[in-house]
Motif scaffolding. Sequence first.
Motif, PDB file in Angstrom:
ATOM      1  N   ILE A  44       0.845  -1.199   0.000  1.00  0.00           N
ATOM      2  CA  ILE A  44       0.000   0.000   0.000  1.00  0.00           C
ATOM      3  C   ILE A  44       0.879   1.248   0.000  1.00  0.00           C
ATOM      4  CG2 ILE A  44      -1.655   1.327   1.365  1.00  0.00           C
ATOM      5  CD1 ILE A  44      -2.847  -1.392   2.244  1.00  0.00           C
ATOM      6  N   ARG A  45       1.923   1.223   0.829  1.00  0.00           N
ATOM      7  CA  ARG A  45       2.836   2.375   0.889  1.00  0.00           C
ATOM      8  C   ARG A  45       3.509   2.607  -0.462  1.00  0.00           C
ATOM      9  NH1 ARG A  45       8.509   1.843   3.485  1.00  0.00           N
ATOM     10  NH2 ARG A  45       8.624   0.799   1.493  1.00  0.00           N
ATOM     11  N   ASP A  46       4.001   1.536  -1.086  1.00  0.00           N
ATOM     12  CA  ASP A  46       4.656   1.674  -2.385  1.00  0.00           C
ATOM     13  C   ASP A  46       3.690   2.170  -3.454  1.00  0.00           C
ATOM     14  OD1 ASP A  46       6.999   0.800  -1.229  1.00  0.00           O
ATOM     15  OD2 ASP A  46       6.832  -1.252  -1.997  1.00  0.00           O
ATOM     16  N   PHE A  47       2.445   1.711  -3.408  1.00  0.00           N
ATOM     17  CA  PHE A  47       1.437   2.159  -4.357  1.00  0.00           C
ATOM     18  C   PHE A  47       1.201   3.660  -4.218  1.00  0.00           C
ATOM     19  CE2 PHE A  47      -3.094   2.965  -5.250  1.00  0.00           C
ATOM     20  CZ  PHE A  47      -3.102   2.672  -6.606  1.00  0.00           C
ATOM     21  N   VAL A  48       1.069   4.127  -2.983  1.00  0.00           N
ATOM     22  CA  VAL A  48       0.845   5.558  -2.750  1.00  0.00           C
ATOM     23  C   VAL A  48       2.062   6.368  -3.197  1.00  0.00           C
ATOM     24  CG1 VAL A  48       0.499   7.296  -0.943  1.00  0.00           C
ATOM     25  CG2 VAL A  48      -0.838   5.189  -0.905  1.00  0.00           C
ATOM     26  N   LEU A  49       3.255   5.871  -2.919  1.00  0.00           N
ATOM     27  CA  LEU A  49       4.464   6.583  -3.346  1.00  0.00           C
ATOM     28  C   LEU A  49       4.570   6.650  -4.867  1.00  0.00           C
ATOM     29  CD1 LEU A  49       7.132   5.326  -0.776  1.00  0.00           C
ATOM     30  CD2 LEU A  49       6.166   7.611  -0.982  1.00  0.00           C
ATOM     31  N   LEU A  51       2.054   6.626  -6.991  1.00  0.00           N
ATOM     32  CA  LEU A  51       1.076   7.623  -7.433  1.00  0.00           C
ATOM     33  C   LEU A  51       1.597   9.037  -7.201  1.00  0.00           C
ATOM     34  CD1 LEU A  51      -2.383   6.240  -6.268  1.00  0.00           C
ATOM     35  CD2 LEU A  51      -1.533   6.455  -8.587  1.00  0.00           C
ATOM     36  N   TRP A  52       2.199   9.248  -6.037  1.00  0.00           N
ATOM     37  CA  TRP A  52       2.748  10.562  -5.696  1.00  0.00           C
ATOM     38  C   TRP A  52       3.826  10.962  -6.697  1.00  0.00           C
ATOM     39  CZ3 TRP A  52       1.650  14.156  -1.971  1.00  0.00           C
ATOM     40  CH2 TRP A  52       2.604  15.122  -1.710  1.00  0.00           C
ATOM     41  N   PHE A  56       4.065  14.065  -9.634  1.00  0.00           N
ATOM     42  CA  PHE A  56       5.107  15.073  -9.766  1.00  0.00           C
ATOM     43  C   PHE A  56       5.862  14.930 -11.078  1.00  0.00           C
ATOM     44  CE2 PHE A  56       4.598  15.653  -5.147  1.00  0.00           C
ATOM     45  CZ  PHE A  56       4.398  17.020  -5.178  1.00  0.00           C
ATOM     46  N   LYS A  57       5.943  13.719 -11.617  1.00  0.00           N
ATOM     47  CA  LYS A  57       6.555  13.564 -12.939  1.00  0.00           C
ATOM     48  C   LYS A  57       5.698  14.249 -13.987  1.00  0.00           C
ATOM     49  CE  LYS A  57       9.122   9.330 -12.127  1.00  0.00           C
ATOM     50  NZ  LYS A  57       9.213   7.899 -12.384  1.00  0.00           N
TER      51      LYS A  57
END
Length: 87
Positions: A44-49, A51-52, A56-57
């Motif tokens: 879940i953390r990696d998925f959110v990162l 997306l984040w 920004f890209k």
Amino acid sequence: MSEFTRFLGDTPLRIFLKLLVVSFLVGIVMSYFGWSPYDVFYQIRDFVLQLWNMGFKAIDRFVGYFLLGAAVVVPVFVVLRLLSYRR
């Protein structure tokens, strides 16, 4: 019906039994796939990162296109304004 029972949506014993059965089934599925609670958390953390970072890209790409276009448009605008100012 008590406030606690209304909050839970059913009697506490029935909710406990439902949670027990669902927890057992989820435990079987997680064990089958070799997942741990930490794995789920990190996924879940990696998925959110991701997306984040994608967000920004996209902003970085937009700013890059903007600056690339501005490097041509602004000098042309200034030259055209100078040429029209003399008249």
